[in-house]
Design a protein around this motif. Sequence first.
Motif, PDB file in Angstrom:
ATOM      1  N   THR A   1       2.958   5.077   5.529  1.00  0.00           N
ATOM      2  CA  THR A   1       1.684   4.747   6.161  1.00  0.00           C
ATOM      3  C   THR A   1       1.690   5.321   7.575  1.00  0.00           C
TER       4      THR A   1
ATOM      5  N   VAL B   1      -2.941  10.729   5.080  1.00  0.00           N
ATOM      6  CA  VAL B   1      -1.532  10.927   5.420  1.00  0.00           C
ATOM      7  C   VAL B   1      -1.060  12.280   4.895  1.00  0.00           C
TER       8      VAL B   1
ATOM      9  N   HIS C   1      -7.171   3.702  10.290  1.00  0.00           N
ATOM     10  CA  HIS C   1      -6.732   3.078   9.032  1.00  0.00           C
ATOM     11  C   HIS C   1      -6.509   1.578   9.145  1.00  0.00           C
ATOM     12  N   GLU C   2      -5.993   1.102  10.301  1.00  0.00           N
ATOM     13  CA  GLU C   2      -5.527  -0.278  10.343  1.00  0.00           C
ATOM     14  C   GLU C   2      -6.047  -1.100  11.519  1.00  0.00           C
TER      15      GLU C   2
ATOM     16  N   THR D   1      -7.958   7.429  -0.310  1.00  0.00           N
ATOM     17  CA  THR D   1      -7.275   6.293   0.292  1.00  0.00           C
ATOM     18  C   THR D   1      -6.700   6.739   1.619  1.00  0.00           C
ATOM     19  N   PRO D   2      -6.235   5.819   2.444  1.00  0.00           N
ATOM     20  CA  PRO D   2      -5.555   6.242   3.681  1.00  0.00           C
ATOM     21  C   PRO D   2      -4.416   7.224   3.421  1.00  0.00           C
ATOM     22  N   LEU D   3      -3.785   7.147   2.239  1.00  0.00           N
ATOM     23  CA  LEU D   3      -2.672   8.054   1.950  1.00  0.00           C
ATOM     24  C   LEU D   3      -3.140   9.489   1.728  1.00  0.00           C
TER      25      LEU D   3
ATOM     26  N   CYS E   1       5.147  13.179   4.584  1.00  0.00           N
ATOM     27  CA  CYS E   1       3.724  12.808   4.503  1.00  0.00           C
ATOM     28  C   CYS E   1       2.995  13.630   3.439  1.00  0.00           C
TER      29      CYS E   1
ATOM     30  N   ARG F   1       1.293   3.684  10.258  1.00  0.00           N
ATOM     31  CA  ARG F   1       2.077   2.805  11.138  1.00  0.00           C
ATOM     32  C   ARG F   1       3.563   3.181  11.060  1.00  0.00           C
TER      33      ARG F   1
END
Length: 699
Positions: free
Chosen positions: A640, A562, A492-493, A557-559, A630, A642
């Motif tokens: 997130t 998650v 993701h990051e 999305t990244p979520l 989550c 992180r």
Amino acid sequence: MHSLVQLAADYNNARSPDRSYRPIYPAIIMSMLLLLNLIFSPVVLILAALALAQDEFLFSGFAGANITVDGVATVTPNGLIDLTNAQESLKGHAIYPAPLPFRESPNGTVKSFSVSFVFAIYPNYRPSQGMAFFIAKSKDFSSALPTQYLGVFNTVNQGNSSNHIFAVELDTVNNRDLLDIDANHVGININSIVSNKSNTAGFYDDKTGSFNTLNLTSAQGLQLWIDYEMQSTRINVTMSPLSMGKPARPLVSAIYDLSTVIQEEAYLGFGSSAGKDGSRHYILGWSFGMNRPAPAIDTSKLPRLPRFGPKPRSKVLEMVLPVATAAFVLTVGIAVFLLVRRHRRYAELREDWEVEFGPHRFPYKDLYYATQGFKNKNLLGVGGFGRVYKGVLQTSKLEIAVKKVSHESKQGMKEFVAEIVSIGRLQHRNLVRLLGYCRRRGELFLVYEHMPNGSLDKYLFHGDDNKLQPTLNWTQRFQIIRGVASGLLYLHEEWEKIIIHRDVKASNVLLDGEMNARLGDFGLARLYDHGIDPHSTHVVGTIGYLAPELACTGKVTPLTDVFAFGIFVLEVVCGQRPIKQDIREKQPMLVDRVVEHWNNGSLIDTVDIKLHGDYDVDEAYLALKLGLLCSHPFMDARPTMRQVMQYLDGDRITPELSPMDTNFDILATMRNQGFDPYVMSYPCSTGSHGAASILSGGR
């Protein structure tokens, strides 16, 4: 003092094997040094002489030179260093005998330096294994392999930062397992036989800028320069034939701080492993300069290379040879025609996009032999994305997992390309590494590193009646949760692009030999540039792991990853699948059962009963809270990845969830609406796609 230093330099030059230096009679030198010794400190004299000796050296041939050789390496009577001496399965080294100071102080940076040498490689009946120049902390290479790895590394230490070895390889074998680009390349290597950067051997013309290939095994003298610049930490490698000078544009250039590799004092030398080819590797001349260019090698003073090729043939042979050649060519032509016709059905497919995006490509024949013809006894598993077979590559003996996919599968070519583009360039300890791929008519193949302990779901859901798989203890489970979280954070990051996995679940988490978690199966992954708003027109994934917002927006999305990670955490802690297929179950969704226990104040009762109470209560409570957080139905309430890592590492306190504001009842309503074991339709008045089909599958 200046005259004294100059005297020491002249004496050093007089000892050099390069005949271009004017000799000075040793008796005169020693008399003057003894006289000056009465005036100046002996320590100053020695240090001055050593400093000059260690700043540079020049060898125009090696007859009588002070060079250390080991293994099968020898110095020929006319002054050539022969590293392999036409021996088979043996190694040889030639090393400058004294270590050179590459730093001003133990913690200082490595100084600029320049190396130049002239070499020639004589092939034999097989392709040569090549050779390497190295700067190393030791001159002991007794543990290096005698048949490969250029006589410098072995399978145990290869890739270790503790090697402290900088090398430039002249490689004449295309080893697919070592990611070689071809069988005639020059590479910059740091502590590893796998090159950090490489290019086909050759040079760039100063006038036209065109690239000209050079054959490393041409049995002709070639010159190579290695330059390192301290301030920019740039490494330049340049080569050319002896008939021309040093080109302006380097062949290979890389930025790497050698202060992390080369120690305060290090040895310079050459190495080669002959393998089974019986080839020869010659060094004709060698020079070195610290904080200055390497002294120019006078090619006219280099020793002569031995004659290459067979002796002159007789007249009879010249008459018979054309007839025999014609017969041989005709025989080979017929054999090739028959072989092509026989093996035409095994032809592989290649398209233009593979050149730009594809990682290393394996020949189908190698995969066929590795898996013993894709026999069922080597079948590891079957999922929605294909069948997976275990295999062992014949050359390297490396264990691999080969995923065999049909063009007519549900995912098909689009997802196959996505997986190649995404995971093919990822490097993370918690992601399954994609080694390469292959394509042939009607079939696709992905080659992964083999995970000997298989997928996580076999350990979580084997049941009490099946003892083939041991129950994971709590420490292993918590490490698996943390490992998958670390892998998702990287996707993701921390990578150059944002990667949304879209299929995080227990069956896609594999366990290596030490039970470390590796997230795999990137067949549904999507790539986006950082700062770009991702979008999707199709909802894909696995039932039970899909975020509620996908039903109406279809936007990943990244979520959304998650959310799936939260469900994954709950199934690892509880030892239960996300959805129970029993229609009599009051709460078929795992997350709903955990929420119910949360509201009743009995959250800890959801921990897997197969642990028999042997777990860390605080860690289990943290994991369950994190799973609920989550998998929150509202994406803005999810952390997130992180933040998830910070919660797991104890660097951040998890927020409290109260029974009044969890809103998980909304999630339960959304999940139970139109539920089907394989397909779920989410009605949405705002979308254009009506209902989305959910594809389920794993390794």
